[in-house]
Structure formats: structure tokens, C-alpha cells
Design a protein around this motif. Structure first.
Motif, mmCIF file in Angstrom:
data_model
loop_
_atom_site.group_PDB
_atom_site.id
_atom_site.type_symbol
_atom_site.label_atom_id
_atom_site.label_comp_id
_atom_site.label_asym_id
_atom_site.label_seq_id
_atom_site.Cartn_x
_atom_site.Cartn_y
_atom_site.Cartn_z
ATOM 1 N N VAL A 1 -6.822 -6.514 -8.433
ATOM 2 C CA VAL A 1 -5.895 -5.919 -7.278
ATOM 3 C C VAL A 1 -4.442 -6.830 -7.157
ATOM 4 O O VAL A 1 -4.638 -7.805 -7.065
ATOM 5 C CB VAL A 1 -6.224 -5.910 -5.542
ATOM 6 N N ILE B 1 -0.550 -6.244 -4.378
ATOM 7 C CA ILE B 1 -0.287 -4.605 -3.341
ATOM 8 C C ILE B 1 0.307 -4.315 -1.722
ATOM 9 O O ILE B 1 -0.422 -5.503 -1.463
ATOM 10 C CB ILE B 1 -1.629 -4.164 -2.995
ATOM 11 N N LYS C 1 1.576 -2.103 2.072
ATOM 12 C CA LYS C 1 1.447 -0.969 2.454
ATOM 13 C C LYS C 1 1.747 -1.185 4.357
ATOM 14 O O LYS C 1 1.932 -2.267 4.686
ATOM 15 C CB LYS C 1 -0.031 -0.287 2.720
ATOM 16 N N ALA D 1 -0.991 3.256 -2.017
ATOM 17 C CA ALA D 1 0.175 1.604 -1.199
ATOM 18 C C ALA D 1 1.682 1.949 -1.777
ATOM 19 O O ALA D 1 2.403 3.053 -2.736
ATOM 20 C CB ALA D 1 -0.154 0.345 -2.437
ATOM 21 N N GLY E 1 2.809 -2.149 -5.499
ATOM 22 C CA GLY E 1 1.972 -3.413 -7.098
ATOM 23 C C GLY E 1 0.140 -2.300 -7.097
ATOM 24 O O GLY E 1 1.396 -1.042 -7.259
ATOM 25 N N THR E 2 0.266 -2.544 -8.178
ATOM 26 C CA THR E 2 -0.732 -1.447 -8.875
ATOM 27 C C THR E 2 -2.596 -2.363 -8.701
ATOM 28 O O THR E 2 -2.709 -3.388 -8.427
ATOM 29 C CB THR E 2 -0.845 -1.691 -9.929
ATOM 30 N N ALA E 3 -3.261 -1.283 -8.220
ATOM 31 C CA ALA E 3 -4.572 -1.276 -7.838
ATOM 32 C C ALA E 3 -5.191 -0.429 -9.169
ATOM 33 O O ALA E 3 -5.410 0.307 -9.653
ATOM 34 C CB ALA E 3 -4.544 -0.538 -6.289
#
Length: 300
Positions: A5, A8, A10, A54, A57-59
Motif C-alpha cells: 500500500v 493511499i 480516500k 482510492a 495512491g496505489t495498492a
């Protein structure tokens, strides 16, 4: 890494559910994800399982991006949401058979997960006739059907009685021997019993990320429990280094608090000798997870 993660965030309108959080989870780890109600736990789990996107960001789950490779993520993850969705009119084996067809796995796998989750005695019952504990087992069995490498469990023991807690805990611990498990819970004993590591989130930010066996290094104070053979004047303890307070818990037993992480048991032993006392027992009382949780999430 099983989970990665990175930054991120949200938002729900003006409310920031997740605020630029980052962490990674190695294959085979059992990680407890803790936080007060509304801290952002379920939101992150829904992002990791592709139910939500999200804002930034990245997951990555099992090397698959949760936005770009959703189908591969879904194949890699077994997910038990907080409110376990079940068809109450179906029989246990019938429900698992339906899900096996959805996942495209063999019928033999149904029997495997029934045994693994302890459902053998209930397999011919309707789900609506099961206790909450057995319904959770059905949810776990469903999450395991497709041989996922990662299990994401949102409050898997909510509403269970003490016996059911022990049983579900043992199942999760056993599953964690060859899978990565990421679970949220409000039960601190749950994390201490089955997890290797704890991540605590508060107001959308990670405030602690630590191995369970390293919690002691978070100490800002130290408590030593000691029993003497004679009565002690409370004022005499002030001669001890880093001493802050003393509580006579019962009889001749005292809890001595020090403002240091340095082990002061030898100083307490010397104190006893210098004052003509004997120490009948002496023990360091390490900080537990509940204390750490309160410290990290206390309203300021």
C-alpha cells in the motif's frame, strides 16, 4: 510482498477516511489491523479487495494492481466482510457448491474447506439454522474455496461467544501457516493470540506498525511488581532512579512505576537489601496491546 500500500487516500465528501497511508505485508504474515470505529479500516480493506477505488495512491495484492488488474486480485484474495453475506435458505454444502461453481473450482475442494473450517457436523443444515460461530465458519470456508494466497478478514469474530472465539481463532491461526492473513478486529486478545504484527490506524493515519514481540520497545514507562517480606514506607521508594509512583496493590505487593525503558529490577533488589528487606517475588510488567492502543488513539 503479498500486500503493498503506497500513499493511499480516500475521502467521503469532506471526511478523510484514509490519509496518505503506506505499508507492506510479507507472504506468510498474520497482521492485525486495529483502530477506533471510523478510523478507516473497512475502507482500506474494500480498496484492497477492489470493492472501492482510492482517490490517490496505489495498492498491489500478490503483484497485481487493484485498479488495473482487478480480476487477478479477486482470484488471489479470500475476503470475509464485516457483515458476512449468506443465503440463509441454502444448506451449507449447497451454498459452498454454488460458490465453487462461481470460482470454477472442483467439487472436491468443498469437502476440503468443510474439514478445514470444522463444518463437517453442520454440512447438511440450512445456514439460517446455524449459530453465529458456524455462520462465520461458512464465510471462512467460502473465502478459502479458490485457494487464495491472501485472506482479508474484516471483524471475523464479532458477536461470537468465548467458546466460538477460541474455535475461530484456532482456525485462522492454522490457515495462517501457509497464507498471508490481514484482519481487523476490536478484540486486542485476538491480535495478541494469533498475529505476528499489528498496524494501528487512527483518523485515517497509521500511528503504529510493529511486530507483536517488539511491543516492549514502545514503552515510555515501566512497571515492576514486587513483593517484600515486610511493610515498606511508600516515601522510601523515591530513592530509586527514574521512580515516578508506587501502588500497594495488596498485602505486601507493590507496583512500582519508572519513567524509563531500562530494566530497574536490579535497582529494586538493591533497594530491598539496603533496607533490610527480602524480595519474595519480582517481575517486569510489560505494556500490553490494549495499553498501546489507548496511547496511540486517545483523543487529544
Amino acid at each position: 510482498m503479498s500486500l503493498v500500500v503506497e500513499n493511499i487516500s480516500k475521502n467521503y465528501g469532506d471526511q478523510k477516511a484514509l490519509d496518505n497511508i503506506s505499508f507492506s505485508v510479507k507472504k506468510g504474515e498474520i497482521v492485525g489491523f486495529l483502530g477506533p470505529n471510523g478510523a478507516g479500516k473497512s475502507t482500506l480493506m474494500k480498496i484492497l479487495t477492489t470493492y472501492l477505488k482510492a482517490d490517490s495512491g496505489t495498492a498491489v495484492v500478490n503483484d497485481f494492481d487493484v485498479v488495473l488488474e482487478q480480476k487477478n486480485v479477486q482470484k488471489s484474495v479470500g475476503y470475509l466482510p464485516e457483515h458476512n453475506p449468506l443465503y440463509l435458505d441454502l444448506y451449507v454444502r449447497e451454498y459452498l457448491s454454488f460458490n465453487a461453481e462461481v470460482y470454477g473450482v472442483s467439487k472436491s475442494r468443498i469437502e476440503e474447506v468443510i474439514v478445514l473450517t470444522g463444518l463437517a457436523s453442520e454440512r447438511h443444515k440450512k445456514i439460517g439454522a446455524l449459530s453465529k460461530g458456524y455462520r462465520q465458519r461458512v464465510g471462512l470456508a467460502t473465502a478459502l474455496l479458490h485457494h487464495p494466497d491472501v485472506l482479508i478478514l474484516d471483524e471475523p469474530t464479532t458477536g461470537l461467544d468465548p467458546n466460538q472465539l477460541v474455535e475461530i481463532r484456532a482456525i485462522i491461526k492454522n490457515i495462517g501457516k501457509d497464507k498471508t492473513v490481514f484482519l481487523s478486529t476490536h478484540i486486542m486478545q485476538e491480535v495478541e493470540a494469533i498475529c505476528d504484527r499489528v498496524i494501528i490506524i487512527d483518523k485515517g493515519k497509521i500511528v503504529t506498525d510493529k511486530k507483536l514481540n517488539n511491543l516492549v520497545t514502545d514503552r515510555t514507562e515501566q512497571i515492576i511488581e514486587v513483593e517484600f517480606d515486610k511493610a515498606v514506607n511508600k516515601k522510601d521508594f523515591t530513592s530509586l532512579p527514574d521512580f515516578t509512583s508506587a501502588t500497594n496493590t495488596h498485602d505486601l505487593v507493590w507496583e512500582l512505576t519508572f519513567s524509563t525503558a531500562t530494566d530497574r529490577r536490579s535497582d529494586v533488589f538493591d533497594f530491598a537489601q539496603n533496607n533490610g528487606l527480602k524480595t519474595l517475588q519480582i517481575a517486569l510488567k510489560n505494556k500490553n496491546l490494549e495499553q498501546l492502543f489507548r496511547e496511540k488513539t486517545a483523543k487529544k
